[in-house]
Motif scaffolding. Structure first.
Motif, PDB file in Angstrom:
ATOM      1  N   ALA A 130     -58.453 -62.245  67.223  1.00  0.00           N
ATOM      2  CA  ALA A 130     -59.246 -61.174  66.509  1.00  0.00           C
ATOM      3  C   ALA A 130     -58.160 -60.905  65.276  1.00  0.00           C
ATOM      4  O   ALA A 130     -58.798 -60.586  64.091  1.00  0.00           O
ATOM      5  CB  ALA A 130     -59.337 -60.070  67.424  1.00  0.00           C
ATOM      6  N   ALA A 131     -56.834 -60.515  65.505  1.00  0.00           N
ATOM      7  CA  ALA A 131     -55.953 -59.903  64.201  1.00  0.00           C
ATOM      8  C   ALA A 131     -56.127 -61.289  63.064  1.00  0.00           C
ATOM      9  O   ALA A 131     -56.203 -60.853  61.864  1.00  0.00           O
ATOM     10  CB  ALA A 131     -54.570 -59.847  64.788  1.00  0.00           C
ATOM     11  N   SER A 132     -56.062 -62.548  63.530  1.00  0.00           N
ATOM     12  CA  SER A 132     -56.159 -63.476  62.477  1.00  0.00           C
ATOM     13  C   SER A 132     -57.254 -63.717  61.834  1.00  0.00           C
ATOM     14  O   SER A 132     -57.209 -63.918  60.484  1.00  0.00           O
ATOM     15  CB  SER A 132     -55.500 -64.863  63.152  1.00  0.00           C
ATOM     16  OG  SER A 132     -55.900 -64.870  64.234  1.00  0.00           O
ATOM     17  N   CYS A 133     -58.503 -63.237  62.604  1.00  0.00           N
ATOM     18  CA  CYS A 133     -59.770 -63.292  61.617  1.00  0.00           C
ATOM     19  C   CYS A 133     -59.919 -62.109  60.779  1.00  0.00           C
ATOM     20  O   CYS A 133     -60.420 -62.508  59.939  1.00  0.00           O
ATOM     21  CB  CYS A 133     -60.977 -63.082  62.814  1.00  0.00           C
ATOM     22  SG  CYS A 133     -61.221 -64.564  63.768  1.00  0.00           S
ATOM     23  N   GLY A 160     -52.911 -69.676  58.092  1.00  0.00           N
ATOM     24  CA  GLY A 160     -52.627 -68.147  58.350  1.00  0.00           C
ATOM     25  C   GLY A 160     -53.575 -67.861  59.500  1.00  0.00           C
ATOM     26  O   GLY A 160     -53.376 -66.837  60.246  1.00  0.00           O
ATOM     27  N   GLY A 161     -54.675 -68.475  59.427  1.00  0.00           N
ATOM     28  CA  GLY A 161     -55.837 -68.034  60.371  1.00  0.00           C
ATOM     29  C   GLY A 161     -55.697 -68.342  61.862  1.00  0.00           C
ATOM     30  O   GLY A 161     -55.905 -67.652  62.698  1.00  0.00           O
ATOM     31  N   THR A 162     -54.954 -69.677  62.130  1.00  0.00           N
ATOM     32  CA  THR A 162     -55.087 -69.915  63.504  1.00  0.00           C
ATOM     33  C   THR A 162     -53.748 -69.322  64.073  1.00  0.00           C
ATOM     34  O   THR A 162     -53.857 -68.814  65.265  1.00  0.00           O
ATOM     35  CB  THR A 162     -55.109 -71.392  63.532  1.00  0.00           C
ATOM     36  OG1 THR A 162     -54.186 -72.000  62.617  1.00  0.00           O
ATOM     37  CG2 THR A 162     -56.364 -71.991  63.398  1.00  0.00           C
ATOM     38  N   VAL A 176     -60.305 -73.002  62.630  1.00  0.00           N
ATOM     39  CA  VAL A 176     -60.732 -71.718  62.118  1.00  0.00           C
ATOM     40  C   VAL A 176     -61.742 -71.384  62.949  1.00  0.00           C
ATOM     41  O   VAL A 176     -61.956 -70.083  63.501  1.00  0.00           O
ATOM     42  CB  VAL A 176     -61.065 -71.704  60.548  1.00  0.00           C
ATOM     43  CG1 VAL A 176     -61.676 -70.357  60.222  1.00  0.00           C
ATOM     44  CG2 VAL A 176     -59.732 -72.020  59.689  1.00  0.00           C
ATOM     45  N   ILE A 177     -62.984 -72.205  63.171  1.00  0.00           N
ATOM     46  CA  ILE A 177     -64.111 -71.637  63.916  1.00  0.00           C
ATOM     47  C   ILE A 177     -63.649 -71.565  65.338  1.00  0.00           C
ATOM     48  O   ILE A 177     -64.016 -70.590  65.916  1.00  0.00           O
ATOM     49  CB  ILE A 177     -65.135 -73.097  64.090  1.00  0.00           C
ATOM     50  CG1 ILE A 177     -65.511 -73.032  62.473  1.00  0.00           C
ATOM     51  CG2 ILE A 177     -66.241 -72.922  64.726  1.00  0.00           C
ATOM     52  CD1 ILE A 177     -66.550 -74.351  62.266  1.00  0.00           C
ATOM     53  N   TYR A 178     -62.684 -72.346  65.895  1.00  0.00           N
ATOM     54  CA  TYR A 178     -62.162 -72.210  67.240  1.00  0.00           C
ATOM     55  C   TYR A 178     -61.559 -70.730  67.371  1.00  0.00           C
ATOM     56  O   TYR A 178     -61.732 -70.066  68.006  1.00  0.00           O
ATOM     57  CB  TYR A 178     -61.140 -73.318  67.648  1.00  0.00           C
ATOM     58  CG  TYR A 178     -60.614 -73.162  69.248  1.00  0.00           C
ATOM     59  CD1 TYR A 178     -61.473 -73.799  70.113  1.00  0.00           C
ATOM     60  CD2 TYR A 178     -59.378 -72.514  69.061  1.00  0.00           C
ATOM     61  CE1 TYR A 178     -60.940 -73.625  71.346  1.00  0.00           C
ATOM     62  CE2 TYR A 178     -58.882 -72.622  70.532  1.00  0.00           C
ATOM     63  CZ  TYR A 178     -59.547 -72.826  71.634  1.00  0.00           C
ATOM     64  OH  TYR A 178     -59.223 -72.832  73.015  1.00  0.00           O
TER      65      TYR A 178
END
Lengths: 433, 300
Positions: B274-277, A21-23, B35-37
């Protein structure tokens, strides 16, 4: 100890849940490898003597057609036979993954040498530095004159050419002749009023038949299928708030409100609305010229005409172009391959216009095969007044705002509010006229 | 002797971790790195125009942009409504089915297997199927409702703003229930029979047995399941994308669809990042609770 292990493993699992979901929303699909044809294998088996003098060059080519489709493989094989030192390597990627795959390749400086895309993307890609400026190169070969000027327009950004057109298509009115006859529609609708009148005559709610099947889904297709209404009303995205523009919105809204067109059009892409027409659930559809192919399967008599005219006659031109990327180290060789495919005889041989598409090359249209096909000629004739979506690099965002306006309109919301909201968002994104 | 034992236990520890290394590597490369990227991406103003050069560092500008974008806040809200409704539906139906299947009846095994088929279907297939079922003029649901006399006119489930969200929620419940069902059923079968026998002797009604034995014993399992369910439903993308594409207008635009729209349709990578963060943050909070619950269960 055991606890530590459990925590580590749990973290792993949670990451696997959240990371997706994050990337990004999509998982990149691996591009289908082009199937090596037997002819290619035969080529490879030949002695390499002929390639001694020229340096071997590899041209990578990305497209979104069926990997099994022979037309490009034939072109590649023929080109290799003529130029043994050049190998064109084709990779097919599904259309939905294509853009994001190219964008990712661009970020990694690993773009293919040549690529296909919808002509509506070329300006944005030129601006993004994906498509190379090929103006001088094309001039060097005097190739610009081979194409219709209007076909080159969407591929031109800030006066520079960033691609060559592969084919164009236009939107037409298709009608069910049998239904027209049954319901007493004697004239093929040529204007908006006549179109509405024909809808009123052919609609048959009891049997679930609508006057026309239109497209209004939340995608680029929804935008395209509204733009020609807007242009026909003699309006443009620059003056969405004008009365002319509102008349285009209200035309469609009323068709839906009065039950002449299914409100489910907001879930229909062009294939869906065409399917409605083909299965006899709508007497008419406004759809692309590529539907001429599937129309061969129609179980009824059908006819084709120009889009019904509003205040001004306009059509919309779509199609695909082929570009050379900025990562290409041998653009001249790449261009030569493209020009080889675009030689009039080759263009027809490799069926680059297959399935109701139109050649952007006047010399091809002069050929008897094309001239004798009345339907294709009819479509090609409309190119004279067709416009393209040339709204600059922000077009993808403009399009998604327009899609929402289109959907809101189909749902019967207040038109003044719809155009105000859309115009306020779209105006700052448009390039100066 | 003692020295030897400690060496052994150290060796054991090492072996334990050695087994985890492949997974750790996999997770690091394919999950932690992206995720970090993505987090780094969210602080850059990357768009279609400048992504090849990397874009400028813009600080919290992307976050400010999405938090002031009513489309994003609406998408988050829609996501929450979607997720909570799906979890509730999944749990109620899944639990009822599990209770039913705990009783032995003919063909129970076959039926249980058939439920799993639904769960194994790719979301694109379920989505397309649901689109056909819910179609206004040709769909079987409208036909059934009309034949049974519940409705007069066909309902355009997916193309009406008020029914689109409930329809996709219903479809997602259909897809998600089998997972709840199987997980809860495995929990139910592991409950000790003695408790129920004792309750029976004490004259407890089946409902009392359910309320005072089944529910308390199942509570940790249900909690874990709900947290997993939240994480899964919160990031559903494919089903919605196939069914409505986020429409009509924005009625079914959940956070993942908003992110997709920003990143891959408008190519505003910074905003999408930003939205996915923000989404990641919501899920991480849940994940912490999940870990705590897992440890509690471990200590039981």
């Amino acid at each position: 100890m055991k606890k530590a292990l459990i925590i580590v493993l749990s973290l792993c699992m949670i990451f696997s849940v959240t990371a997706c979901g994050g990337t990004s929303g999509t998982t990149p699909a691996a591009p289908a490898q082009p199937a090596a044809s037997s002819t290619q294998a035969a080529e490879a088996a030949k002695p390499a003597e002929s390639a001694v003098e020229a340096e071997p060059t590899l041209i990578t080519f990305w497209d979104w057609y069926d990997a099994e489709e022979p037309r490009f493989f034939d072109a590649i094989d023929d080109y290799k036979a003529l130029n043994p030192h050049i190998t064109v390597e084709r990779t097919t990627i599904t259309r939905n993954d294509f853009d994001s795959k190219v964008v990712r390749a661009a970020a990694a400086n690993q773009l293919p040498d040549i690529f296909i895309n919808s002509i509506s993307r070329f300006q944005a890609w030129a601006d993004a530095g994906i498509g190379a400026d090929i103006t001088d190169l094309v001039d060097q070969y005097g190739a610009k004159e081979n194409y219709f000027a209007s076909s080159l327009e969407p591929l031109t950004w800030q006066g520079k050419l960033h691609g060559l057109p592969m084919y164009n298509n236009v939107w037409m009115l298709y009608y069910n002749m049998d239904m027209f006859e049954q319901k007493g529609v004697t004239e093929v609708p040529a204007t908006w009023e006549e179109f509405r009148a024909a809808c009123e005559k052919t609609v048959d709610k009891a049997n679930g038949i609508y006057g026309a099947a239109l497209t209004g889904n939340k995608s680029e297709e929804g935008s395209v299928n509204f733009l020609y209404w807007l242009w026909q009303a003699d309006a443009d995205l620059y003056d969405l708030r004008s009365d002319n523009s509102k008349s285009a919105f209200s035309m469609i809204q009323n068709l839906v409100k009065d039950g002449l067109v299914s409100g489910d059009m907001l879930n229909w892409n062009q294939a869906d609305s065409f399917q409605q027409f083909l299965s006899g659930r709508a007497a008419m559809t406004l759809n692309g010229s590529w539907q001429l192919g599937p129309l061969n399967d129609a179980t009824f008599n059908w006819g084709m005409a120009e889009l019904p005219v509003g205040k001004k006659q306009h059509g919309i031109m779509g199609g695909e172009g082929i570009g050379i990327s900025t990562d290409c180290t041998h653009p001249e060789e790449a261009l030569k391959f493209i020009l080889f495919m675009h030689e009039p005889d080759n263009y027809l041989k490799y069926k680059l216009n297959s399935g109701g598409n139109l050649a952007p090359i006047p010399a091809v249209n002069e050929k008897d095969v094309i001239k004798s096909n009345t339907k294709i000629s009819e479509c090609a004739a409309t190119l004279a007044y067709c416009k393209t979506r040339a709204y600059g690099p922000n077009y993808p965002e403009i399009s998604s705002i327009l899609q929402e306006a289109v959907q809101s309109n189909i749902l019967g919301n207040n038109i003044d509010e719809i155009v105000d909201t859309a115009a306020a968002k779209i105006e700052p994104l448009l390039p100066p006229r | 002797m003692i020295k030897n034992r400690s060496f052994r236990s150290r060796l054991n520890e090492f072996t334990d971790f050695a087994f985890v290394i492949p997974t750790l590597l996999f997770v690091a490369i394919f999950q932690v790195y992206p995720v970090i990227y993505n987090i780094l991406l969210s602080f850059r103003g990357i768009t279609m125009q400048n992504f090849r050069s990397g874009g400028d560092f813009v600080g919290l500008q992307n976050y400010a942009a999405i938090l002031s974008d009513p489309d994003f806040t609406t998408a988050l809200l829609t996501s929450l409504i979607f997720t909570i409704s799906c979890m509730t539906g999944d749990l109620i139906i899944g639990f009822s089915l599990a209770l039913l299947f705990k009783r032995k009846f003919p063909l129970a095994g076959v039926l249980r297997g058939m439920f799993l088929i639904v769960w194994m279907l790719p979301a694109v297939v379920s989505g397309t199927l649901m689109r056909w079922i819910l179609a206004p003029d040709t769909g079987i649901l409208n036909y059934a409702l009309k034949t049974l006399g519940f409705i007069q006119d066909n309902i355009a489930f997916l193309s009406t703003e008020s029914t689109a969200l409930p329809s996709v929620i219903g479809s997602n419940i259909w897809c998600g229930t089998p997972f709840y069902f199987i997980m809860l059923l495995s929990g139910l079968t592991s409950l000790p029979d003695e408790c129920y026998e004792a309750a029976k002797i004490d004259g407890a009604s089946p409902f009392q047995a359910f309320r005072c034995i089944t529910l308390p014993l199942m509570k940790p399992k249900i909690l874990v399941l709900l947290m997993l369910g939240f994480m899964y439903s919160f990031k559903v993308f494919d089903l919605l994308y196939v069914m409505t594409g986020g429409g009509p207008i924005r009625a079914t635009t959940v956070a993942p669809i908003y992110i997709f729209e920003k990143s891959f349709m408008q190519f505003k990578f910074g905003i999408g990042g930003a939205a996915s963060c923000v989404m990641l943050l919501v899920i991480s909070v849940l994940a912490v609770f999940y870990l705590i619950q897992m440890r509690k269960e471990e200590n039981l």
